[in-house]
Write a protein that holds these residues in place. Structure first.
Motif, PDB file in Angstrom:
ATOM      1  N   THR A 120     -57.526  83.490 -14.474  1.00  0.00           N
ATOM      2  CA  THR A 120     -58.817  84.123 -14.766  1.00  0.00           C
ATOM      3  C   THR A 120     -58.731  85.634 -14.641  1.00  0.00           C
ATOM      4  O   THR A 120     -59.244  86.355 -15.504  1.00  0.00           O
ATOM      5  CB  THR A 120     -59.903  83.580 -13.814  1.00  0.00           C
ATOM      6  N   LEU A 121     -58.080  86.099 -13.593  1.00  0.00           N
ATOM      7  CA  LEU A 121     -57.960  87.543 -13.390  1.00  0.00           C
ATOM      8  C   LEU A 121     -57.209  88.191 -14.544  1.00  0.00           C
ATOM      9  O   LEU A 121     -57.640  89.214 -15.083  1.00  0.00           O
ATOM     10  CB  LEU A 121     -57.264  87.846 -12.060  1.00  0.00           C
ATOM     11  N   TYR A 122     -56.101  87.595 -14.942  1.00  0.00           N
ATOM     12  CA  TYR A 122     -55.318  88.164 -16.042  1.00  0.00           C
ATOM     13  C   TYR A 122     -56.098  88.103 -17.357  1.00  0.00           C
ATOM     14  O   TYR A 122     -56.103  89.064 -18.133  1.00  0.00           O
ATOM     15  CB  TYR A 122     -53.977  87.440 -16.180  1.00  0.00           C
ATOM     16  N   PHE A 123     -56.789  86.998 -17.598  1.00  0.00           N
ATOM     17  CA  PHE A 123     -57.585  86.865 -18.820  1.00  0.00           C
ATOM     18  C   PHE A 123     -58.680  87.929 -18.870  1.00  0.00           C
ATOM     19  O   PHE A 123     -58.830  88.631 -19.889  1.00  0.00           O
ATOM     20  CB  PHE A 123     -58.193  85.462 -18.918  1.00  0.00           C
ATOM     21  N   VAL A 126     -48.982 100.688 -12.491  1.00  0.00           N
ATOM     22  CA  VAL A 126     -48.703  99.247 -12.456  1.00  0.00           C
ATOM     23  C   VAL A 126     -48.625  98.773 -11.003  1.00  0.00           C
ATOM     24  O   VAL A 126     -49.162  97.718 -10.654  1.00  0.00           O
ATOM     25  CB  VAL A 126     -47.401  98.902 -13.216  1.00  0.00           C
ATOM     26  N   ALA A 127     -47.978  99.550 -10.153  1.00  0.00           N
ATOM     27  CA  ALA A 127     -47.901  99.191  -8.736  1.00  0.00           C
ATOM     28  C   ALA A 127     -49.306  99.135  -8.123  1.00  0.00           C
ATOM     29  O   ALA A 127     -49.625  98.204  -7.363  1.00  0.00           O
ATOM     30  CB  ALA A 127     -47.019 100.179  -7.980  1.00  0.00           C
ATOM     31  N   MET A 128     -50.138 100.104  -8.464  1.00  0.00           N
ATOM     32  CA  MET A 128     -51.524 100.089  -7.974  1.00  0.00           C
ATOM     33  C   MET A 128     -52.264  98.865  -8.512  1.00  0.00           C
ATOM     34  O   MET A 128     -53.048  98.240  -7.793  1.00  0.00           O
ATOM     35  CB  MET A 128     -52.263 101.376  -8.376  1.00  0.00           C
ATOM     36  N   GLU A 129     -52.001  98.540  -9.762  1.00  0.00           N
ATOM     37  CA  GLU A 129     -52.621  97.361 -10.367  1.00  0.00           C
ATOM     38  C   GLU A 129     -52.224  96.090  -9.614  1.00  0.00           C
ATOM     39  O   GLU A 129     -53.068  95.221  -9.347  1.00  0.00           O
ATOM     40  CB  GLU A 129     -52.177  97.281 -11.833  1.00  0.00           C
ATOM     41  N   PHE A 130     -50.963  95.979  -9.224  1.00  0.00           N
ATOM     42  CA  PHE A 130     -50.506  94.808  -8.475  1.00  0.00           C
ATOM     43  C   PHE A 130     -51.187  94.718  -7.110  1.00  0.00           C
ATOM     44  O   PHE A 130     -51.573  93.636  -6.668  1.00  0.00           O
ATOM     45  CB  PHE A 130     -48.990  94.840  -8.289  1.00  0.00           C
ATOM     46  N   ILE A 131     -51.314  95.858  -6.447  1.00  0.00           N
ATOM     47  CA  ILE A 131     -51.958  95.879  -5.124  1.00  0.00           C
ATOM     48  C   ILE A 131     -53.423  95.473  -5.240  1.00  0.00           C
ATOM     49  O   ILE A 131     -53.925  94.655  -4.463  1.00  0.00           O
ATOM     50  CB  ILE A 131     -51.826  97.277  -4.473  1.00  0.00           C
ATOM     51  N   ILE A 132     -54.119  96.013  -6.228  1.00  0.00           N
ATOM     52  CA  ILE A 132     -55.530  95.659  -6.431  1.00  0.00           C
ATOM     53  C   ILE A 132     -55.644  94.181  -6.807  1.00  0.00           C
ATOM     54  O   ILE A 132     -56.545  93.480  -6.339  1.00  0.00           O
ATOM     55  CB  ILE A 132     -56.169  96.570  -7.499  1.00  0.00           C
ATOM     56  N   SER A 133     -54.718  93.707  -7.633  1.00  0.00           N
ATOM     57  CA  SER A 133     -54.741  92.293  -8.035  1.00  0.00           C
ATOM     58  C   SER A 133     -54.615  91.381  -6.823  1.00  0.00           C
ATOM     59  O   SER A 133     -55.275  90.341  -6.747  1.00  0.00           O
ATOM     60  CB  SER A 133     -53.610  91.994  -9.023  1.00  0.00           C
TER      61      SER A 133
END
Length: 186
Positions: free
Chosen positions: A170-173, A152-159
């Motif tokens: 859009t990104l979340y969708f 999840v932390a990696m996901e936040f950084i990439i986001s």
């Protein structure tokens, strides 16, 4: 923040009740289908993608986001299904800590010594709270939740990097659409 905390707590309780009736893959897939269905009517208002989103760099980042999110969800649901909510929640609190630490390592603008020190103190407190009778209490289910926190932390950084070319909505969708399709295909 209070409303978000209440909603998250309510979501955990509802999910804990519902997860007993589903396989891990089906439970996770159903969540993404519901999210996509709820977001679809608002697409015409909030959908925004830059033309740079098709650059190789951003496509690789998006693929990394999907992989990190898939692993985070699978590990979390596996641990969540088999462990008490009272054990999962303290471990889940590591996500912001890991995000702060990863952000400090990867982004110079995120290196605040006060926040970094607070994150270390929080990690030590969480670690010490799981010491029982001279041993560390982490079974495979809490270990799965901990792995989930990492992803999840990696996901936040990439986001954060992808928000240069996608609106947050859009990104979340798109994340939910691709995760739902991937979970359906597995």
């Amino acid at each position: 923040p209070l409303l978000a905390s209440f909603a998250e707590a309510l979501g955990f309780i509802v999910d804990k009740y519902n997860i007993r009736n589903y396989k891990i893959r089906d439970f996770t897939f159903n969540q993404f289908v519901y999210i996509v269905l709820l977001m679809t009517p608002f697409l015409f208002l909030f959908f925004n993608v830059s033309s740079n989103a098709i650059d190789g760099k951003y496509l690789l980042l998006f693929a990394g986001l999907i992989i990190a999110s898939l692993l985070a969800n699978i590990f979390f649901v596996f641990g969540f299904k088999h462990e008490k909510l009272s054990e999962v929640c303290p471990v889940r609190m590591l996500t912001p800590l890991l995000t702060v630490l990863f952000a400090a390592v990867l982004f110079e603008s995120e290196r605040d010594p006060v926040i970094f020190t607070a994150a270390i103190v929080a990690a030590a407190t969480l670690f010490l709270s799981h010491l029982r009778k001279d041993y560390l209490y982490f079974n495979k289910y809490l270990g799965a939740v901990l792995l989930s926190d990492f992803f999840v932390a990696m996901e936040f950084i990439i986001s954060k990097l992808l928000l240069d070319v996608y609106s947050p909505f859009t990104l979340y969708f798109l994340r939910c659409v691709f995760l739902g399709l991937l979970l359906y295909a597995i």
